[in-house]
Design a protein around this motif. Structure first.
Motif, short mmCIF file in Angstrom:
data_model
loop_
_atom_site.label_atom_id
_atom_site.label_comp_id
_atom_site.label_asym_id
_atom_site.label_seq_id
_atom_site.Cartn_x
_atom_site.Cartn_y
_atom_site.Cartn_z
N THR A 78 42.84 10.77 44.83
CA THR A 78 42.86 9.73 43.60
C THR A 78 41.45 8.85 43.79
OG1 THR A 78 45.16 10.03 43.22
CG2 THR A 78 44.18 8.03 42.14
N ALA A 81 38.19 10.41 43.02
CA ALA A 81 38.23 10.40 41.53
C ALA A 81 37.80 9.08 41.30
CB ALA A 81 39.50 10.77 40.97
N ARG A 84 34.01 8.67 42.21
CA ARG A 84 33.04 9.54 41.42
C ARG A 84 32.78 8.63 40.25
NH1 ARG A 84 36.19 13.90 43.01
NH2 ARG A 84 37.75 13.75 41.35
N GLU A 85 33.86 8.04 39.53
CA GLU A 85 33.62 7.15 38.29
C GLU A 85 32.86 6.01 38.57
OE1 GLU A 85 34.23 8.58 35.56
OE2 GLU A 85 35.45 10.24 36.16
N PHE A 99 39.22 7.83 35.15
CA PHE A 99 40.10 7.79 36.29
C PHE A 99 41.58 7.67 36.07
CE2 PHE A 99 42.31 4.35 39.00
CZ PHE A 99 42.40 5.21 40.20
N ALA A 102 42.91 11.05 35.64
CA ALA A 102 42.69 11.70 36.81
C ALA A 102 43.85 11.60 37.93
CB ALA A 102 41.24 11.58 37.66
#
Length: 214
Positions: A78, A81, A84-85, A99, A102
């Protein structure tokens, strides 16, 4: 100072196949904990992972160790994720929304309740994973707020509560059959977070400390 020989270094470094086996065990355990709850037999986890029982116990001496590893793995995924955002340069609120979806896909709601009933909540690995995800979520929210896209009267705890509550039922109670509702309801929640706010929220923004005290 004596340096380790190549043979010694290879002896202390886990082999690639051993690492793959460990990852297969964690993946199988995560899937089966979601489907059946934390009491699923370790023999069944070994069977789904495609390894022998001895391999499971060699990596995880007891159920608590395996559950802790699974929860930390989910929290790490998590966090990845969220990272990445944060690396994206587009709409800050859309990054926060992606997010949140995700996080729901990682089924935190199904796995995190195991922490309070199965093992020490203050284990260093768990606390480190928790701090990482809290910090990254806060950074995503701050960026959306500074962009004028997120209403300012919500906190990290509000996000975490929503993900946990809206992606239930918990593990082992048919949660897989509820997938079609999860993202629909999360999107309704996210639309309510957009600025400008259309109403005044009662109470105060929930923090992670509020959740821990609860």
């Amino acid at each position: 100072m004596q340096t380790a020989t190549p043979v010694q270094r290879r002896a202390t470094r886990p082999r690639a196949d051993a690492l793959r086996n460990r990852e297969r065990i964690v993946t199988a355990a995560r899937e089966m904990f979601v489907e059946f709850g934390p009491d699923v037999p370790l023999d069944e986890i070994a069977r789904r992972a495609g390894v022998g029982n001895a391999t499971v116990y060699r990596n995880f001496p007891d159920r608590d160790a395996l559950v802790r590893e699974v929860v930390c793995s989910v929290m790490d995924r998590t966090s990845e994720a969220a990272e990445r955002e944060l690396a994206e340069t587009g709409d800050a609120f859309e990054a926060l929304s992606r997010f949140v979806h995700a996080a729901a896909d990682e089924r935190i709601s199904a796995l995190c309740p195991m922490m309070s009933s199965t093992f020490d909540q203050h284990h260093p690995d768990l606390e480190a994973a928790r701090r990482r995800i809290e910090d990254l979520t806060e950074r995503l929210m701050e960026r959306a707020c500074l962009a004028g896209r997120l209403r300012p009267d919500v906190g990290v705890g509000d996000i975490m509560i929503a993900v946990a509550q809206l992606s239930r039922p918990p593990a082992g109670t048919g949660c897989l059959s509820h997938d079609r509702f999860v993202h629909r309801h999360l999107q309704l929640f996210l639309d309510g977070l957009r600025a400008p706010a259309r109403s005044e929220l009662p109470g105060t923004a929930a923090t992670m400390e509020d959740l821990r005290r609860a």
